[in-house]
Design an enzyme around this catalytic site. Structure first.
Site, PDB file in Angstrom:
ATOM      1  N   GLU A 338     -19.010  49.102   8.930  1.00 24.00           N
ATOM      2  CA  GLU A 338     -18.827  49.898   7.718  1.00 24.00           C
ATOM      3  C   GLU A 338     -17.360  49.932   7.326  1.00 24.00           C
ATOM      4  OE1 GLU A 338     -22.452  53.177   7.637  1.00 24.00           O
ATOM      5  OE2 GLU A 338     -20.420  53.841   8.100  1.00 24.00           O
ATOM      6  N   CYS A 339     -17.067  49.501   6.105  1.00 23.63           N
ATOM      7  CA  CYS A 339     -15.746  49.623   5.502  1.00 23.63           C
ATOM      8  C   CYS A 339     -14.676  48.926   6.349  1.00 23.63           C
ATOM      9  CB  CYS A 339     -15.407  51.085   5.250  1.00 23.63           C
ATOM     10  SG  CYS A 339     -14.175  51.314   3.944  1.00 23.63           S
ATOM     11  N   ALA A 340     -13.968  49.631   7.232  1.00 20.09           N
ATOM     12  CA  ALA A 340     -12.999  48.979   8.098  1.00 20.09           C
ATOM     13  C   ALA A 340     -13.674  47.888   8.927  1.00 20.09           C
ATOM     14  CB  ALA A 340     -12.344  50.004   9.022  1.00 20.09           C
ATOM     15  N   LEU A 342     -16.241  46.091   8.022  1.00 19.45           N
ATOM     16  CA  LEU A 342     -16.418  44.950   7.127  1.00 19.45           C
ATOM     17  C   LEU A 342     -15.134  44.136   7.050  1.00 19.45           C
ATOM     18  CD1 LEU A 342     -17.602  43.249   4.773  1.00 19.45           C
ATOM     19  CD2 LEU A 342     -16.964  45.134   3.245  1.00 19.45           C
ATOM     20  N   SER A 437     -20.661  46.300   5.196  1.00 19.09           N
ATOM     21  CA  SER A 437     -20.635  46.895   3.862  1.00 19.09           C
ATOM     22  C   SER A 437     -19.503  47.897   3.760  1.00 19.09           C
ATOM     23  CB  SER A 437     -21.973  47.592   3.595  1.00 19.09           C
ATOM     24  OG  SER A 437     -21.905  48.445   2.473  1.00 19.09           O
TER      25      SER A 437
END
Length: 459
Positions: A338-340, A342, A437
């Site tokens: 998630e985020c980082a 990704l 994502s």
């Protein structure tokens, strides 16, 4: 019996809620109370400071991400062995989720909604700069705006002088609200911040510990702790949230090792995620991607959010781990990023080599992307079946240089503010084993996704 609680709120952002809430937690703990700290909304940073002050995990109460029906159970789960709970609000007291295309205000996700759900009184932190007698009208409005929300008292913050304090106290008396503390302007504390808010406590290290100690001293000196204790109450009669009940019966057999990235680059996560992974039958081992390798026997990898852009050089230097992650993905092991996470799986981050599991490059940008998203899973993955609806939250200032991405399908779809269709994230690998994502989800709102992930790791 539900733990007594107070909700620390404010008329607007920037009023000093975090300083007051963190200091109050620390001061109550120093006085001998067992304190349960909570934060309304999807914020990951404030709970880190709460945890330092309380000596126990800071938890979130986000009715948008987990559903309003889980607020009471999650509160009970996080506070049942405590004497008092301190809940820090988000933005202004009545600020809720803003829905694309809607002209109607929403209380969903607001501090007011959570306070009403808990049956807990609100302590309003007022930035006293610029306020005088007219503060009475502001407080009257907040006290009468919603009958489901009880304003129990006021904390005056950034007070300019003894005379200023006297005038403000008279204004509070006019509307019948007790003053529970008065913090002088000169005592204001500064905590380092960056593009997504405060610097996380884990990154801030010794300075964060010192900052929390200073907040604690400030609260002990200027807040009326006995009056706040006497005010605290809650009326939650829900059964405490139980991670084992949420995931249901699990397959017997060996417990797969799930590697959970931590350290200063991966600080955005929820305490309930680890609890759900363990309840689903996993052994969770935290490691630091800046200098560690994957734990022995890793069968699944969780890469949460954080600030990898601040540590890209160190992350790129740990070439052994990058190769291990590439091999783990090639072997078909489940990876949830998630985020980082990704960003860590991309080819490069600001020109520095990353794991290269997803064939895109990432860079730090100028625009902050922030807000809740009503998303639909576009592709079958290790976490979700296509068509599954999920509420998530974006919070980043990086962007992907996305062209054609071989070997990956989009993870999510949603409608943007202009009603245009958005495709976001990536599902890659055999059977969609890699789910990467920008969208943050709360595991307590999607417990079966956690169970599904652990079962894939077991296989």
């Amino acid at each position: 019996m539900s733990t007594p609680a107070v909700v620390i709120a404010a008329p607007a952002s920037g009023s000093g809620k975090t300083t007051v809430a963190t200091g109050l937690v620390g001061a109550l703990r120093a006085a001998g109370d067992r304190v349960a700290p909570f934060k309304v909304g999807p914020d990951y940073i404030d709970p880190g400071y709460h945890a330092l002050a309380a000596g126990r995990p800071g938890r979130n109460l986000d009715s948008v991400l987990v559903g309003a029906d889980r607020i009471g159970p999650l509160f009970r789960h996080g506070s049942d062995d405590c004497d008092i709970a301190v809940v820090e609000g988000v933005m202004g007291l009545f600020d809720g989720k803003i829905d694309p295309g809607s002209s109607e205000p929403s209380a969903e996700g607001s501090t007011a909604q959570v306070a009403a759900a808990l049956g807990a009184p609100v302590v309003l932190v007022v930035d006293a700069r610029g306020h005088s007698q007219s503060l009475a009208a502001v407080l009257h409005g907040f006290s009468t705006y919603d009958s489901a929300v009880r304003i129990g008292g006021v904390i005056l913050n950034r007070v300019g002088s003894p005379r200023h304090e006297q005038v403000l106290r008279q204004a509070c008396e006019r509307v019948g609200l007790p003053v529970l503390g008065s913090v002088p302007r000169l005592a204001e504390l500064e905590v380092p911040s960056r593009h997504l808010g405060l610097v996380p406590a884990v990154e801030h290290g010794r300075a964060a510990i010192d900052a929390v100690a200073a907040m604690t001293e400030l609260a002990a000196a200027h807040l009326d702790l006995p009056a706040i204790r006497a005010l605290a109450r809650s009326s939650v009669d829900a059964v405490p949230w139980d991670p084992a009940a949420e995931v249901g019966p699990v397959t017997s057999g060996p417990r797969p090792v799930i590697a959970l990235a931590g350290g200063v680059a991966f600080t955005f996560g929820y305490a309930e995620h680890r609890e759900l992974l363990e309840a689903a039958g996993a052994d969770v081992v935290t490691f630091d991607p800046l200098h560690d390798e994957l734990p022995a026997g890793t069968a699944g990898l969780v890469l949460p959010g954080g600030f990898p852009e601040e540590h890209a050089v160190a992350l790129a230097s740990n070439t052994a781990l990058l190769q291990q992650v590439r091999q783990l993905a090639a072997d078909g092991a489940p990876i949830h990023a998630e985020c980082a996470g990704l960003l860590y799986l991309t080819r490069t981050l600001d020109g520095h080599p990353m794991a290269g599991v997803i064939d895109v490059d990432a860079r730090f940008g100028k625009r902050l992307t922030l807000g809740y998203r009503e998303a639909v899973a576009v592709s079958d993955s290790v976490l979700f079946d296509a068509g599954t609806r999920v509420t998530g939250h974006e919070f980043h200032r990086t962007a992907l240089d996305v062209g054609a991405v071989d070997g990956a399908d989009p993870a999510w779809g949603w409608r943007a503010w202009d009603a245009g269709a958005t495709r976001e994230g990536f599902v890659a690998g055999a059977a969609g084993a890699v789910h990467a994502s920008y969208l943050h989800t709360h595991p307590a709102g999607n417990p079966q996704a956690v169970r599904r992930f652990v079962e894939a790791a077991r296989e």
